[in-house]
Design a protein around this motif. Structure first.
Motif, mmCIF file in Angstrom:
data_model
loop_
_atom_site.group_PDB
_atom_site.id
_atom_site.type_symbol
_atom_site.label_atom_id
_atom_site.label_comp_id
_atom_site.label_asym_id
_atom_site.label_seq_id
_atom_site.Cartn_x
_atom_site.Cartn_y
_atom_site.Cartn_z
ATOM 1 N N VAL A 1 -9.759 -1.680 1.948
ATOM 2 C CA VAL A 1 -9.274 -0.500 2.661
ATOM 3 C C VAL A 1 -10.481 0.272 3.195
ATOM 4 O O VAL A 1 -11.525 0.308 2.548
ATOM 5 N N ASP A 2 -10.290 0.872 4.384
ATOM 6 C CA ASP A 2 -11.356 1.667 5.013
ATOM 7 C C ASP A 2 -12.599 0.844 5.347
ATOM 8 O O ASP A 2 -13.734 1.286 5.150
ATOM 9 N N LEU A 3 -12.353 -0.345 5.832
ATOM 10 C CA LEU A 3 -13.461 -1.114 6.363
ATOM 11 C C LEU A 3 -13.729 -0.553 7.762
ATOM 12 O O LEU A 3 -12.857 -0.558 8.629
ATOM 13 N N VAL A 4 -14.922 -0.006 7.951
ATOM 14 C CA VAL A 4 -15.204 0.730 9.180
ATOM 15 C C VAL A 4 -15.984 -0.140 10.157
ATOM 16 O O VAL A 4 -17.028 -0.703 9.810
ATOM 17 N N ILE B 1 -2.223 5.356 -2.260
ATOM 18 C CA ILE B 1 -3.636 5.511 -1.903
ATOM 19 C C ILE B 1 -3.857 6.805 -1.138
ATOM 20 O O ILE B 1 -4.889 7.026 -0.529
ATOM 21 N N GLY B 2 -2.854 7.646 -1.148
ATOM 22 C CA GLY B 2 -3.062 8.971 -0.586
ATOM 23 C C GLY B 2 -2.667 9.117 0.857
ATOM 24 O O GLY B 2 -2.816 10.178 1.442
ATOM 25 N N ARG B 3 -2.171 8.049 1.481
ATOM 26 C CA ARG B 3 -1.668 8.192 2.854
ATOM 27 C C ARG B 3 -0.643 7.101 3.118
ATOM 28 O O ARG B 3 -0.587 6.082 2.405
ATOM 29 N N PHE C 1 0.814 -1.214 0.000
ATOM 30 C CA PHE C 1 0.000 0.000 0.000
ATOM 31 C C PHE C 1 0.847 1.264 0.000
ATOM 32 O O PHE C 1 0.461 2.275 -0.562
ATOM 33 N N ASN C 2 1.997 1.183 0.642
ATOM 34 C CA ASN C 2 2.849 2.367 0.633
ATOM 35 C C ASN C 2 3.455 2.621 -0.737
ATOM 36 O O ASN C 2 3.905 3.721 -1.026
#
Length: 583
Positions: free
Chosen positions: A384-387, A277-279, A272-273
């Motif tokens: 990603v971003d599973l809340v 993905i913006g972060r 991911f890095n």
RNA sequence: CGGGGAGUAGCGCAGCUUGGUUAGCGCGCAUGCUUUGGGAGCAUGAGGCCGCGGGUUCGAAUCCCGCCUCCCCGACCA
């Protein structure tokens, strides 16, 4: 008490025994306090016996102070008592078993709940008889798989064990509190640095069992403590602080990414890095889902359980087992994955479990509104971003992730760090387990029987001796706290004149005043040898009758601080008696 | 139970690889003389089933096989 080194059964060793590793073992052996007799079995020589008795006296005084009544039960225990509670088989290889000439089975007592319970049942039967606290100080026997560290973990050891018998839970709590207070006084008097930690996971209930751990670098128990408060706990008992929930509105939609060859947290973070993905992503942003299976006692079926922990942490098996007790825990095998094809190894997400009716428990840090990178339940894919609370809902919380140095303390003050200790005492609310087994009842005022509730409380007396040495020594030898030292004063006579005669005379005068004295009256032994022995033996105060004698000057030394003071011969006895009395 | 190491004088160790007189050193112990404020010196001694059993060899502490025991790390236990 006057001990003369010229006749004392003592031989100090110049070298460490080959089998000794820890300081207490080396120093107690070199100082002639103990000798090894068999693996994990030690003989206590005169000086060692004195130390052991001094510790015993402190324990006895404080037990009597809370109303404990001392008795002495046999160490040789017939099988039948242990059949009643099932412990004859439960103990397995960990006890010594003996057979008498008629073929009857016995064991050498590892602990005495059964005997005490049975004894009380035979004597007391009215509510007026209770509560009662009984204790004994005797040898215990456990056939340790691997005895180690000399006196610290032997197969025969001295232990104070006491048992409280109460009519109700309030009474038990009171007896427990009395013991806990007594233990604090005992270990304070013995000069030990220790902590009291909960011995059970929080789920099992707070103060029902606590351990007293003497802090030493050589201890075999690990525990955590806080930099900012007195907080201390077994790793199993640590409860991670729960962060506040976050709003789920406004969080980005969960998106599935193709993440080839990322079955581990490390490869996933790297991916991911590099994926823009913006972060920046760290392992702590990922949710690692560990699969285990558990089996309740008596059940034949295993249940698969998913455990979600932040990806930068592993599951601590000890904490896991403590949390799931009494269930049995095992890792999943290949066959389990084959039987449950929705579990994609390396890419398991919470929903694969939840949607397939398997229990999914999450770390306390996984609170509503937290966003996670985790498995998408298909090979080479992550989401990603599973809340939490929006995209998945754990079935519950489980606090089993590893505890690390630097974690926040559960009491909110400071951070945790790991330390090592030796278990020197244990207080435990047994409840009615043994009373039930023996049907130990008291007849109440209403004429109805009332089941007794019990507590059991142990102190490893011989282990305490070793723990004291672990905490109180330097490179020259032992530094005994006065309360446990084999003597108060070590009077050393050295010189070719009448020093030894004078030393003996002073020793006798001190003895007449009730001071416990060891006098080095050996002839033809050089001063260096005597000083070195004095430091090794570790008696708190030394009085040197040496080269200053002609001028009427003696030397007073403090073992702990190393301070030396010249004192007059005329007033030496007075002076030393004062120092011993703490003036 | 898994991994590592070691069994030689009361204690700590060398010798074993490459078999060869009477098995050695330090500490401790005994005797004598000297020494006496930081583990003294000299001299003379006592003390050994070289873990056990078998084998190879003219000869085994040493090489080979088997067994036993102990120590350390881990697992287990508390």
């Amino acid at each position: 008490m006057l001990l003369r080194m010229s006749t004392l059964f003592l031989r100090t060793l110049r070298e460490d025994p080959a089998d000794a590793e820890v300081p207490s073992h080396k120093l107690l052996a070199r100082g002639g306090y103990v000798r090894r007799t068999a693996p994990g079995v030690y003989s206590w020589l005169p000086l060692g016996k004195l130390v052991l008795e001094n510790v015993t006296s402190v324990v006895r005084e404080e037990m009597n102070r809370i109303g404990g009544q001392e008795l002495l039960l046999p160490a040789l225990l017939p099988r039948e008592y242990f059949e009643t509670t099932g412990r004859w088989t439960e103990y397995g290889d960990s006890v010594f078993r003996v057979v008498d000439r008629k073929g009857a089975d016995y064991l050498l007592g590892p602990t005495h709940e059964e005997l005490f319970t049975h004894l009380v049942k035979g004597e007391f039967s009215s509510y007026k008889d209770f509560p009662v606290v009984l204790y004994q100080i005797q040898e215990k026997f456990r056939d340790e798989a691997r005895p180690r560290a000399g006196i610290l973990r032997g197969r025969e050891f001295h232990m104070k064990d006491s048992y409280s018998f109460d009519l109700d839970d309030e009474g038990l709590q009171h007896s427990y509190d009395l013991h806990r207070d007594a233990y604090v006084r005992i270990f304070d008097r013995l000069g030990l640095r220790y902590v009291i930690v909960s011995a059970m996971s929080g789920a099992m209930g707070g103060s029902a069992s606590e351990e007293f751990l003497a802090e030493t670098s050589t201890g075999e128990d690990t525990f955590v403590r806080s930099t900012g408060s007195g907080y201390a706990a077994n790793v199993e008992a640590v409860r991670v602080p729960v962060p506040p929930a976050l709003p789920t509105e406004g969080a980005p939609e969960a998106r599935v990414h193709h993440t080839p060859d990322t079955p581990t947290i490390e490869t996933l973070v790297d991916f991911f890095n590099g994926a823009g993905i913006g972060r920046t992503v760290t392992a702590a942003d990922t949710l690692k889902n560990v699969l285990v299976k558990i089996r309740q006692p008596g059940d034949s079926e295993w249940e698969i359980l998913g455990i979600g922990v932040p990806g930068d942490r592993d599951v601590d098996m000890k904490r896991l087992e403590a949390a799931l007790e009494p269930a049995e825990v095992a890792m999943l095998e290949e066959a389990d994955f084959e039987a449950n094809p929705f579990l994609v190894k390396g890419y398991v997400g919470p929903n694969a479990l939840i949607h397939n009716k398997l229990r999914y428990l999450a770390d306390p840090r996984v609170v509503e509104g937290t966003r996670w990178i985790t498995g998408a339940d298909q090979a080479d894919h992550h989401v990603v971003d599973l809340v939490c609370g929006r995209d998945f809902a754990p079935d519950g919380v489980i606090d089993v992730a590893e505890v690390r140095d630097g974690d926040p303390s559960p009491d909110g003050q400071g951070t945790l760090y790991t330390a090592r200790g030796i278990e020197i005492g244990h207080v435990f609310q047994l409840g009615r387990k043994y009373a039930d087994a023996y049907e130990l009842d008291a007849l109440g005022p209403d004429g109805k029987p009332k089941r007794i509730t019990m507590g059991s409380y142990g102190i490893g007396v011989s282990r305490v001796v070793a723990a004291i040495v672990e905490q109180s020594h330097d490179d020259k030898g032992i530094v005994w706290p006065r309360e446990v030292a084999p003597a108060d004063v070590h009077v050393v006579g050295t010189g070719k004149g009448e020093q030894i005669e004078v030393a003996v005379r002073i020793a006798e005068e001190l003895t007449a005043r009730g001071v416990r004295v060891l006098v080095d009256d050996r002839k033809g032994v050089s001063p260096g040898v005597k000083f070195t022995d004095a430091e090794l033996l570790g008696i708190p105060t030394s009085l040197i009758v040496g080269k200053g004698l002609d001028q009427g000057v003696l030397e007073l030394r403090d073992r702990a601080s190393g301070e030396r003071e010249e004192i007059a011969l005329d007033t030496a006895v007075e002076k030393v008696a004062g120092v011993v009395a703490g003036e």
